[in-house]
Structures are given as C-alpha cells and as structure tokens.
Design a protein around this motif. Structure first.
Motif, PDB file in Angstrom:
ATOM      1  N   ASP A   1       0.884  -1.165   0.000  1.00  0.00           N
ATOM      2  CA  ASP A   1       0.000   0.000   0.000  1.00  0.00           C
ATOM      3  C   ASP A   1       0.918   1.209   0.000  1.00  0.00           C
ATOM      4  O   ASP A   1       1.798   1.332   0.854  1.00  0.00           O
ATOM      5  CB  ASP A   1      -0.898  -0.002   1.242  1.00  0.00           C
ATOM      6  CG  ASP A   1      -1.884  -1.155   1.210  1.00  0.00           C
ATOM      7  OD1 ASP A   1      -2.513  -1.376   0.152  1.00  0.00           O
ATOM      8  OD2 ASP A   1      -2.018  -1.849   2.235  1.00  0.00           O
TER       9      ASP A   1
ATOM     10  N   THR B   1       1.859   5.494  -0.978  1.00  0.00           N
ATOM     11  CA  THR B   1       1.520   6.903  -1.166  1.00  0.00           C
ATOM     12  C   THR B   1       2.545   7.479  -2.123  1.00  0.00           C
ATOM     13  O   THR B   1       3.749   7.304  -1.935  1.00  0.00           O
ATOM     14  CB  THR B   1       1.574   7.662   0.175  1.00  0.00           C
ATOM     15  OG1 THR B   1       0.663   7.046   1.090  1.00  0.00           O
ATOM     16  CG2 THR B   1       1.224   9.123  -0.015  1.00  0.00           C
TER      17      THR B   1
ATOM     18  N   THR C   1      -0.728  14.312  -3.626  1.00  0.00           N
ATOM     19  CA  THR C   1      -0.567  13.003  -3.015  1.00  0.00           C
ATOM     20  C   THR C   1      -1.589  12.057  -3.629  1.00  0.00           C
ATOM     21  O   THR C   1      -2.760  12.407  -3.748  1.00  0.00           O
ATOM     22  CB  THR C   1      -0.783  13.083  -1.489  1.00  0.00           C
ATOM     23  OG1 THR C   1       0.137  14.038  -0.955  1.00  0.00           O
ATOM     24  CG2 THR C   1      -0.570  11.748  -0.825  1.00  0.00           C
ATOM     25  N   SER C   2      -1.138  10.876  -4.025  1.00  0.00           N
ATOM     26  CA  SER C   2      -2.010   9.866  -4.625  1.00  0.00           C
ATOM     27  C   SER C   2      -1.815   8.546  -3.898  1.00  0.00           C
ATOM     28  O   SER C   2      -0.711   8.231  -3.448  1.00  0.00           O
ATOM     29  CB  SER C   2      -1.659   9.673  -6.106  1.00  0.00           C
ATOM     30  OG  SER C   2      -1.723  10.887  -6.812  1.00  0.00           O
ATOM     31  N   LEU C   3      -2.882   7.765  -3.821  1.00  0.00           N
ATOM     32  CA  LEU C   3      -2.819   6.448  -3.200  1.00  0.00           C
ATOM     33  C   LEU C   3      -2.815   5.383  -4.286  1.00  0.00           C
ATOM     34  O   LEU C   3      -3.516   5.505  -5.295  1.00  0.00           O
ATOM     35  CB  LEU C   3      -4.015   6.236  -2.271  1.00  0.00           C
ATOM     36  CG  LEU C   3      -4.133   7.229  -1.118  1.00  0.00           C
ATOM     37  CD1 LEU C   3      -5.400   6.951  -0.318  1.00  0.00           C
ATOM     38  CD2 LEU C   3      -2.908   7.173  -0.224  1.00  0.00           C
TER      39      LEU C   3
END
Length: 174
Positions: free
Chosen positions: A38, A40, A55-57
């Motif tokens: 997971d 960022t 910011t992207s996940l």
C-alpha cells in the motif's frame, strides 16, 4: 615433491568444485519484494509560475521472477489506472525500476497525465530507471526530472520547463 604436487592439485580441485556448487546461475532472487504494498505517491511540479504538490494512493503487487534479482508486477491507483512495474533488486536492498507503466518509466502513466493535463508526460526528460530501496516491509522509489507544461499567463498559453519530483513510499501488507 610429487605428493606435495598431488595434494595441491586435490586442494585446488576441491576449491573449484565448492565454488561451482555454490554458484547460482540464475543470480540473486528478489523475494524481498514479494507482496502487495500500500503506497503513497507524492509528486511535485515546480516552475517559474507555481509549485504544486499532490498526493495519490496506489497499490503495487510485485513478484520475484526467480532470475537474477528481477521482479515484475503492476501498480493500481485509486482512480483505477493500472499498468506494469518491472525492475531489479540488488544487494543491500537497492532497487532499479525499469518499467513504471509502459517504457520509458513514468511517461505513459494515465493517472499522472490526468492529474497534470497541462503537462506533456511523453516529453518527460529521460528517466531510464526509477531508483529505490526495499528495507524490511518498506519500499521507496524516487525520480527527479523535468517536462514541458503549459501555463496560462495573461490569457496566453506559455510553455515552461517544469521540474517533476516523484516519491513513492509503500508498506507491505501482512
């Protein structure tokens, strides 16, 4: 004299055999990157007009290819964009990613193109490798380069060379 020579030959032969037995023709394995991370992603665009930080996940699913430290897998952003990730794990956790999306790395990542529609990602200054590290359950990737972006200045579209920073931090799922 003859027995000393024979003993030397036996010892050299044993050393050569031991070396051959311990040699892995497929090279080191990349099992340290196996798993789903997971992550960022922090991206920064900076030019004479503005500085923008986003910011992207995303998740990265990576697997050891069992050949010379190579691994392969894919990324998936929260918006659904997904593509190939391919790279090599070296000693001490150093990572080189050769594909993050289609070749060359970062130039055809739909998520980035959608996030920055005024920037021309296919014209990204060459990034042949995205460098990183894997330490325990943590994966980091970094790249710094430039690309042309168009900004609206007094009603005119003006192209600026823009610095692009890419920083991914991932934690393996347990």
């Amino acid at each position: 004299m003859r027995s000393t020579f024979d003993a030397t030959i036996v010892l050299v032969s044993a050393a050569i055999c031991a070396t051959c037995v311990s040699y892995d023709p497929t090279g080191p394995h990349a099992e340290a990157v196996n798993g789903t991370f997971d992550a960022t992603l922090v991206t920064v665009l900076q030019n004479a007009i503005e500085t923008r930080l986003d910011t992207s996940l995303l998740t990265l699913t990576l697997r050891d290819s069992l050949y010379r430290g190579r691994f392969t897998g894919f990324y998936r952003f929260a918006d659904g964009d997904s593509s190939l990730v391919d790279g090599t794990l070296f000693e001490h956790g150093r990572v080189e990613v050769h594909h993050f999306g289609p070749w060359s790395p970062l130039t055809h990542v739909t998520h980035l193109s959608n996030l920055y529609p005024s920037c021309d990602f296919p014209a990204l200054a060459p990034v042949y490798v995205v460098n990183g590290r894997v330490v325990g359950d943590t994966l980091t990737l970094d790249a710094n380069t430039s690309l042309p972006c168009t900004e609206n200045v007094s009603g005119q579209a003006v192209e600026y060379e823009t610095m692009f920073e890419f920083r991914l931090d991932g934690l393996r799922r347990r």
